[in-house]
Motif scaffolding. Sequence first.
Motif, PDB file in Angstrom:
ATOM      1  N   LYS A  41      28.689  32.327  38.020  1.00  0.00           N
ATOM      2  CA  LYS A  41      27.605  33.170  38.558  1.00  0.00           C
ATOM      3  C   LYS A  41      26.587  33.432  37.460  1.00  0.00           C
ATOM      4  O   LYS A  41      26.937  33.497  36.272  1.00  0.00           O
TER       5      LYS A  41
ATOM      6  N   ASP B 194      42.393  28.834  32.851  1.00  0.00           N
ATOM      7  CA  ASP B 194      43.628  28.603  33.629  1.00  0.00           C
ATOM      8  C   ASP B 194      43.480  28.943  35.110  1.00  0.00           C
ATOM      9  O   ASP B 194      44.409  28.743  35.881  1.00  0.00           O
ATOM     10  N   VAL B 195      42.331  29.510  35.498  1.00  0.00           N
ATOM     11  CA  VAL B 195      42.198  29.968  36.882  1.00  0.00           C
ATOM     12  C   VAL B 195      41.707  28.833  37.767  1.00  0.00           C
ATOM     13  O   VAL B 195      40.722  28.171  37.464  1.00  0.00           O
ATOM     14  N   LEU B 196      42.433  28.632  38.867  1.00  0.00           N
ATOM     15  CA  LEU B 196      42.066  27.589  39.822  1.00  0.00           C
ATOM     16  C   LEU B 196      40.685  27.887  40.424  1.00  0.00           C
ATOM     17  O   LEU B 196      40.395  29.005  40.802  1.00  0.00           O
TER      18      LEU B 196
ATOM     19  N   LEU C 213      34.765  31.387  35.410  1.00  0.00           N
ATOM     20  CA  LEU C 213      36.210  31.576  35.577  1.00  0.00           C
ATOM     21  C   LEU C 213      36.915  31.164  34.294  1.00  0.00           C
ATOM     22  O   LEU C 213      36.518  30.203  33.643  1.00  0.00           O
TER      23      LEU C 213
ATOM     24  N   LEU D 279      31.683  46.007  36.111  1.00  0.00           N
ATOM     25  CA  LEU D 279      31.482  45.588  37.503  1.00  0.00           C
ATOM     26  C   LEU D 279      31.262  44.084  37.677  1.00  0.00           C
ATOM     27  O   LEU D 279      31.919  43.447  38.493  1.00  0.00           O
ATOM     28  N   LEU D 280      30.335  43.531  36.902  1.00  0.00           N
ATOM     29  CA  LEU D 280      29.880  42.168  37.217  1.00  0.00           C
ATOM     30  C   LEU D 280      30.965  41.111  37.043  1.00  0.00           C
ATOM     31  O   LEU D 280      31.019  40.140  37.782  1.00  0.00           O
ATOM     32  N   ALA D 281      31.842  41.316  36.061  1.00  0.00           N
ATOM     33  CA  ALA D 281      32.935  40.351  35.858  1.00  0.00           C
ATOM     34  C   ALA D 281      34.265  41.037  36.106  1.00  0.00           C
ATOM     35  O   ALA D 281      34.401  42.236  35.872  1.00  0.00           O
ATOM     36  N   ASN D 282      35.234  40.288  36.601  1.00  0.00           N
ATOM     37  CA  ASN D 282      36.607  40.781  36.657  1.00  0.00           C
ATOM     38  C   ASN D 282      37.346  40.104  35.514  1.00  0.00           C
ATOM     39  O   ASN D 282      37.625  38.905  35.572  1.00  0.00           O
TER      40      ASN D 282
ATOM     41  N   PRO E 130      38.837  26.517  43.459  1.00  0.00           N
ATOM     42  CA  PRO E 130      38.823  25.599  44.609  1.00  0.00           C
ATOM     43  C   PRO E 130      37.412  25.139  44.975  1.00  0.00           C
ATOM     44  O   PRO E 130      37.212  23.993  45.376  1.00  0.00           O
ATOM     45  N   GLN E 131      36.416  26.033  44.800  1.00  0.00           N
ATOM     46  CA  GLN E 131      35.048  25.631  45.134  1.00  0.00           C
ATOM     47  C   GLN E 131      34.559  24.546  44.180  1.00  0.00           C
ATOM     48  O   GLN E 131      33.943  23.563  44.598  1.00  0.00           O
TER      49      GLN E 131
ATOM     50  N   VAL F  35      40.172  39.914  34.457  1.00  0.00           N
ATOM     51  CA  VAL F  35      41.481  39.272  34.676  1.00  0.00           C
ATOM     52  C   VAL F  35      41.293  37.755  34.840  1.00  0.00           C
ATOM     53  O   VAL F  35      42.099  36.959  34.376  1.00  0.00           O
ATOM     54  N   ILE F  36      40.192  37.374  35.492  1.00  0.00           N
ATOM     55  CA  ILE F  36      39.999  35.944  35.775  1.00  0.00           C
ATOM     56  C   ILE F  36      38.694  35.373  35.235  1.00  0.00           C
ATOM     57  O   ILE F  36      38.505  34.174  35.236  1.00  0.00           O
TER      58      ILE F  36
END
Lengths: 227, 80
Positions: B40, B12-14, B9, B65-68, B16-17, B70-71
Motif C-alpha cells: 500500500k 514470511d506472510v503469504l 507485507l 493505524l496504517l500498518a499492522n 495471495p493477491q 504483526v504482518i
Amino acid sequence: MKSAVITFPGSNCDRDMHVALTKFGFKNQMVWHNDNELPKTDLVVLPGGFSYGDYLRCGSMASKSKIMQSVINFAKSGGLVMGICNGFQILVESGLVPGVLLRNKYLEFICKNIFVKIDNKDNPYFKNLDKEVFELHIAHNEGNYFCSNDQLKEIQDNNQVAIYYCNDNGKTEEKFNPNGSLNNIAGIFNKEKNVLGMMPHPERMIDKSLSGEDGSLFFKNLLNNIK
Amino acid sequence: MKVSAIITLKKDVLDPQGKVIHQTLDGMGFKGVNEVRQGKYFEIDVKENDPKKAQKIVEDMCNKLLANLVIENYKIIEIQ
C-alpha cells in the motif's frame, strides 16, 4: 444476565446477535460505536459485518472507535468479550487476541456451513458443553488466521486455540480448512480466556427450520456458565 | 509537508493477491517474474514544516493505524 452488542458503521450481524442473545435469555442492549462508556454488562459482543467498509484492513478502523477503549478496559478487567467474524477481525486489530486475519487463501468470499472442533473446554464459553464438533456457518473474505512461529508456539503452550476447522467427525485435516488458516484455526482466546474471537457465526444456527441448532447449544451453555 | 509511506507485507506472510497477479502476468507473457508482492502507498499532507517532525508524525500513524506490525513493515520514502 446482561449483554451488550456494539454496532459499528457497517455492522450487519448486530441484529441477528441481538435476536440470538435475547432468545436464550440475555437482557441485551445495543451500544453505538461512538459512545464512550459500556453499560453495565456481563458480556460484550462485537458482531459480524463490514465495519467501515473493510477499508485499510478489516476491523482496523473499528478497533480505534470511541467505545473500544471501554471494551478494552472491560476485557482487561476480566469481562467476557466475544468477537464474531468482523468482530474477530476487530479483536485482532485491537490487540485483544494475538495474530491477524489475512485474505482467504484462494481469494474467494466463502459463505457456507462448516464444522468446527472445540479443543479446550477450560473456559467460560465452552465449559460444560457435552459436544465437541459443531456445525456452524461462515461468511467471510478475510478469515485466514496467521501469526508468527513464536506466537503460534505461545498460543499452543497456553491452550489459546478455541476451535479448529474439521469435518463432521472432528478430523482437523488441511482438506477441511476452508480459507488457509494456520493449523485450521477458526477461533482463538486471549491468554486469560475471557476474550474469544472466531470466524463462524453461532447466531446463524439457532433455528431448526432455518439452519441447525448447534448455535443454540452454544448460547444456552454460555448463559448457564455466566449465571 | 507531504510525507509518502509504503507498507509491505513481511517476508514470511503469504500474499495471495500478489500470487494471482504473478500468475496473470505469467499468462500475459511476462515470463521472467520471480515473485510479486502487493503493498500500500500513502501520501499524507501534515500541517508541519519541519521534515523531521513530519516524518515522526507519519511514523507514529504507521505504528498505530496504517500498518499492522504483526504482518506488515512500513517505510517513509519521501518527504517534501
